[in-house]
Design a protein around this motif. Sequence first.
Motif, PDB file in Angstrom:
ATOM      1  N   ILE A  14       0.846  -1.181   0.000  1.00 30.43           N
ATOM      2  CA  ILE A  14       0.000   0.000   0.000  1.00 30.43           C
ATOM      3  C   ILE A  14       0.887   1.238   0.000  1.00 30.43           C
ATOM      4  CG2 ILE A  14      -0.172  -0.002   2.525  1.00 30.43           C
ATOM      5  CD1 ILE A  14      -3.101   0.986   2.163  1.00 30.43           C
ATOM      6  N   SER A  15       0.470   2.227  -0.751  1.00 31.06           N
ATOM      7  CA  SER A  15       1.225   3.476  -0.835  1.00 31.06           C
ATOM      8  C   SER A  15       1.020   4.318   0.422  1.00 31.06           C
ATOM      9  CB  SER A  15       0.778   4.274  -2.067  1.00 31.06           C
ATOM     10  OG  SER A  15      -0.592   4.651  -1.941  1.00 31.06           O
ATOM     11  N   TRP A  16       1.812   5.370   0.535  1.00 28.42           N
ATOM     12  CA  TRP A  16       1.713   6.269   1.682  1.00 28.42           C
ATOM     13  C   TRP A  16       0.300   6.836   1.829  1.00 28.42           C
ATOM     14  CZ3 TRP A  16       3.410   7.934   6.122  1.00 28.42           C
ATOM     15  CH2 TRP A  16       3.089   9.213   6.568  1.00 28.42           C
ATOM     16  N   THR A  17      -0.291   7.273   0.746  1.00 35.86           N
ATOM     17  CA  THR A  17      -1.630   7.866   0.825  1.00 35.86           C
ATOM     18  C   THR A  17      -2.705   6.817   1.092  1.00 35.86           C
ATOM     19  OG1 THR A  17      -1.985   7.609  -1.542  1.00 35.86           O
ATOM     20  CG2 THR A  17      -0.998   9.689  -0.799  1.00 35.86           C
ATOM     21  N   GLY A  18      -2.382   5.571   0.809  1.00 42.80           N
ATOM     22  CA  GLY A  18      -3.380   4.523   0.954  1.00 42.80           C
ATOM     23  C   GLY A  18      -4.250   4.348  -0.280  1.00 42.80           C
ATOM     24  N   ILE A  19      -4.057   5.193  -1.273  1.00 44.51           N
ATOM     25  CA  ILE A  19      -4.890   5.120  -2.479  1.00 44.51           C
ATOM     26  C   ILE A  19      -4.505   3.936  -3.343  1.00 44.51           C
ATOM     27  CG2 ILE A  19      -5.418   6.308  -4.643  1.00 44.51           C
ATOM     28  CD1 ILE A  19      -5.266   8.935  -3.096  1.00 44.51           C
ATOM     29  N   ASN A  20      -3.203   3.681  -3.452  1.00 43.20           N
ATOM     30  CA  ASN A  20      -2.733   2.585  -4.303  1.00 43.20           C
ATOM     31  C   ASN A  20      -2.427   1.344  -3.478  1.00 43.20           C
ATOM     32  OD1 ASN A  20      -2.867   4.034  -6.706  1.00 43.20           O
ATOM     33  ND2 ASN A  20      -0.844   4.926  -6.397  1.00 43.20           N
ATOM     34  N   THR A  21      -3.020   0.251  -3.894  1.00 41.55           N
ATOM     35  CA  THR A  21      -2.741  -1.045  -3.273  1.00 41.55           C
ATOM     36  C   THR A  21      -2.530  -2.068  -4.378  1.00 41.55           C
ATOM     37  OG1 THR A  21      -5.099  -1.611  -3.150  1.00 41.55           O
ATOM     38  CG2 THR A  21      -4.132  -0.546  -1.231  1.00 41.55           C
ATOM     39  N   TYR A  22      -1.832  -3.114  -4.034  1.00 40.94           N
ATOM     40  CA  TYR A  22      -1.559  -4.181  -5.003  1.00 40.94           C
ATOM     41  C   TYR A  22      -1.442  -5.485  -4.232  1.00 40.94           C
ATOM     42  CZ  TYR A  22       0.625  -6.654  -8.894  1.00 40.94           C
ATOM     43  OH  TYR A  22       0.898  -7.535  -9.900  1.00 40.94           O
ATOM     44  N   PHE A  57      -8.155 -10.515   0.440  1.00 43.15           N
ATOM     45  CA  PHE A  57      -7.443  -9.642   1.369  1.00 43.15           C
ATOM     46  C   PHE A  57      -7.625  -8.198   0.937  1.00 43.15           C
ATOM     47  CE2 PHE A  57      -3.842 -12.729   2.865  1.00 43.15           C
ATOM     48  CZ  PHE A  57      -4.801 -13.692   3.137  1.00 43.15           C
ATOM     49  N   THR A  58      -7.706  -7.303   1.924  1.00 42.40           N
ATOM     50  CA  THR A  58      -7.674  -5.863   1.663  1.00 42.40           C
ATOM     51  C   THR A  58      -6.625  -5.234   2.566  1.00 42.40           C
ATOM     52  OG1 THR A  58      -9.470  -5.467   3.233  1.00 42.40           O
ATOM     53  CG2 THR A  58     -10.075  -5.721   0.915  1.00 42.40           C
ATOM     54  N   ASN A  59      -6.222  -4.033   2.201  1.00 42.44           N
ATOM     55  CA  ASN A  59      -5.079  -3.392   2.821  1.00 42.44           C
ATOM     56  C   ASN A  59      -5.433  -1.914   2.985  1.00 42.44           C
ATOM     57  OD1 ASN A  59      -2.418  -3.348   3.720  1.00 42.44           O
ATOM     58  ND2 ASN A  59      -1.525  -3.249   1.685  1.00 42.44           N
ATOM     59  N   PHE A  60      -5.339  -1.383   4.197  1.00 40.90           N
ATOM     60  CA  PHE A  60      -5.650   0.025   4.363  1.00 40.90           C
ATOM     61  C   PHE A  60      -4.865   0.575   5.544  1.00 40.90           C
ATOM     62  CE2 PHE A  60      -8.545  -0.637   7.960  1.00 40.90           C
ATOM     63  CZ  PHE A  60      -8.912  -1.958   7.793  1.00 40.90           C
ATOM     64  N   ARG A  61      -4.746   1.898   5.575  1.00 39.90           N
ATOM     65  CA  ARG A  61      -4.013   2.524   6.665  1.00 39.90           C
ATOM     66  C   ARG A  61      -4.898   3.540   7.346  1.00 39.90           C
ATOM     67  NH1 ARG A  61       1.543   3.864   3.778  1.00 39.90           N
ATOM     68  NH2 ARG A  61       2.141   4.347   5.923  1.00 39.90           N
ATOM     69  N   ASP A  62      -4.626   3.783   8.620  1.00 40.10           N
ATOM     70  CA  ASP A  62      -5.455   4.715   9.368  1.00 40.10           C
ATOM     71  C   ASP A  62      -5.148   6.152   8.937  1.00 40.10           C
ATOM     72  OD1 ASP A  62      -3.630   4.837  12.563  1.00 40.10           O
ATOM     73  OD2 ASP A  62      -3.021   5.318  10.528  1.00 40.10           O
ATOM     74  N   SER A  63      -5.976   7.070   9.387  1.00 37.90           N
ATOM     75  CA  SER A  63      -5.871   8.455   8.926  1.00 37.90           C
ATOM     76  C   SER A  63      -4.556   9.096   9.326  1.00 37.90           C
ATOM     77  CB  SER A  63      -7.040   9.288   9.466  1.00 37.90           C
ATOM     78  OG  SER A  63      -7.050   9.244  10.886  1.00 37.90           O
ATOM     79  N   ALA A  64      -3.964   8.642  10.403  1.00 38.51           N
ATOM     80  CA  ALA A  64      -2.682   9.197  10.844  1.00 38.51           C
ATOM     81  C   ALA A  64      -1.516   8.562  10.117  1.00 38.51           C
ATOM     82  CB  ALA A  64      -2.519   9.003  12.348  1.00 38.51           C
ATOM     83  N   LYS A  65      -1.818   7.546   9.300  1.00 30.06           N
ATOM     84  CA  LYS A  65      -0.815   6.843   8.486  1.00 30.06           C
ATOM     85  C   LYS A  65       0.152   6.009   9.309  1.00 30.06           C
ATOM     86  CE  LYS A  65      -2.006   8.951   4.543  1.00 30.06           C
ATOM     87  NZ  LYS A  65      -3.137   9.742   5.004  1.00 30.06           N
ATOM     88  N   SER A  66      -0.044   5.911  10.623  1.00 31.87           N
ATOM     89  CA  SER A  66       0.942   5.214  11.432  1.00 31.87           C
ATOM     90  C   SER A  66       0.654   3.726  11.583  1.00 31.87           C
ATOM     91  CB  SER A  66       1.024   5.854  12.820  1.00 31.87           C
ATOM     92  OG  SER A  66      -0.241   5.772  13.456  1.00 31.87           O
ATOM     93  N   THR A  67      -0.547   3.308  11.221  1.00 30.51           N
ATOM     94  CA  THR A  67      -0.888   1.890  11.321  1.00 30.51           C
ATOM     95  C   THR A  67      -1.496   1.433  10.005  1.00 30.51           C
ATOM     96  OG1 THR A  67      -1.307   2.059  13.693  1.00 30.51           O
ATOM     97  CG2 THR A  67      -2.187   0.127  12.568  1.00 30.51           C
ATOM     98  N   VAL A  68      -1.044   0.282   9.553  1.00 32.38           N
ATOM     99  CA  VAL A  68      -1.573  -0.333   8.338  1.00 32.38           C
ATOM    100  C   VAL A  68      -2.214  -1.657   8.730  1.00 32.38           C
ATOM    101  CG1 VAL A  68      -0.965  -1.363   6.115  1.00 32.38           C
ATOM    102  CG2 VAL A  68       0.088   0.788   6.841  1.00 32.38           C
ATOM    103  N   TYR A  69      -3.319  -1.943   8.092  1.00 35.88           N
ATOM    104  CA  TYR A  69      -4.070  -3.153   8.401  1.00 35.88           C
ATOM    105  C   TYR A  69      -4.140  -4.056   7.174  1.00 35.88           C
ATOM    106  CZ  TYR A  69      -5.608  -0.219  12.245  1.00 35.88           C
ATOM    107  OH  TYR A  69      -5.639   0.604  13.338  1.00 35.88           O
ATOM    108  N   LEU A  70      -4.043  -5.331   7.413  1.00 31.67           N
ATOM    109  CA  LEU A  70      -4.267  -6.330   6.379  1.00 31.67           C
ATOM    110  C   LEU A  70      -5.475  -7.146   6.809  1.00 31.67           C
ATOM    111  CD1 LEU A  70      -3.144  -7.562   3.719  1.00 31.67           C
ATOM    112  CD2 LEU A  70      -2.005  -9.274   5.157  1.00 31.67           C
TER     113      LEU A  70
END
Length: 127
Positions: free
Chosen positions: A51-59, A68-81
Motif C-alpha cells: 500500500i502506498s503512503w496515501t493509501g490510495i494505491n494497493t496491489y 485480502f484488503t489493505n488500508f491505513r489509518d488516517s494518521a498513516k501510522s498503522t496499516v491493516y491487512l
Amino acid sequence: QVQLVESGGGVVQAGDSLRLSCAASGRTFSTYAIGWFRQPPGKEREFVATISWTGINTYFADSVKGRFTNFRDSAKSTVYLQMNSLVPQDTAVYYCAAKFAVTSESYYVAALQYGNWGQGTQVTVSA
C-alpha cells in the motif's frame, strides 16, 4: 529508521477472517510504503500486498486477490491487512515492511526493496 510491530495473528479455521496490524514508530514523518510478506512453513518468503503512503494505491498477490484488503489509518501510522475467506495455504508467518517512497503514491512488491521489517506474526489456518 521506522520501527514496525505486527499483531493480530492467531489460529483460525478455514473460511474465517483475521485482521493484522502493522504499527509504525520512529521516522514516521517521511512518506513510506508498506508491504506485507509471508513465509509458509518450509518455503521462501513471498509477497502478499502493498500500500502506498496515501493509501490510495494497493496491489495484491494473485493468491490473495479478492480475499485480502489493505488500508491505513488516517494518521498513516498503522496499516491493516484484512484477511477474509482464509484457507490452509494462507498459513505462514506474516511480516510487514516499510520502504521510504519516491512519491506518496509509490508502492513496491519486491522484498529486497524494503529496509525496515517487523518481527512477524504467525497465522495458522486449519482445514
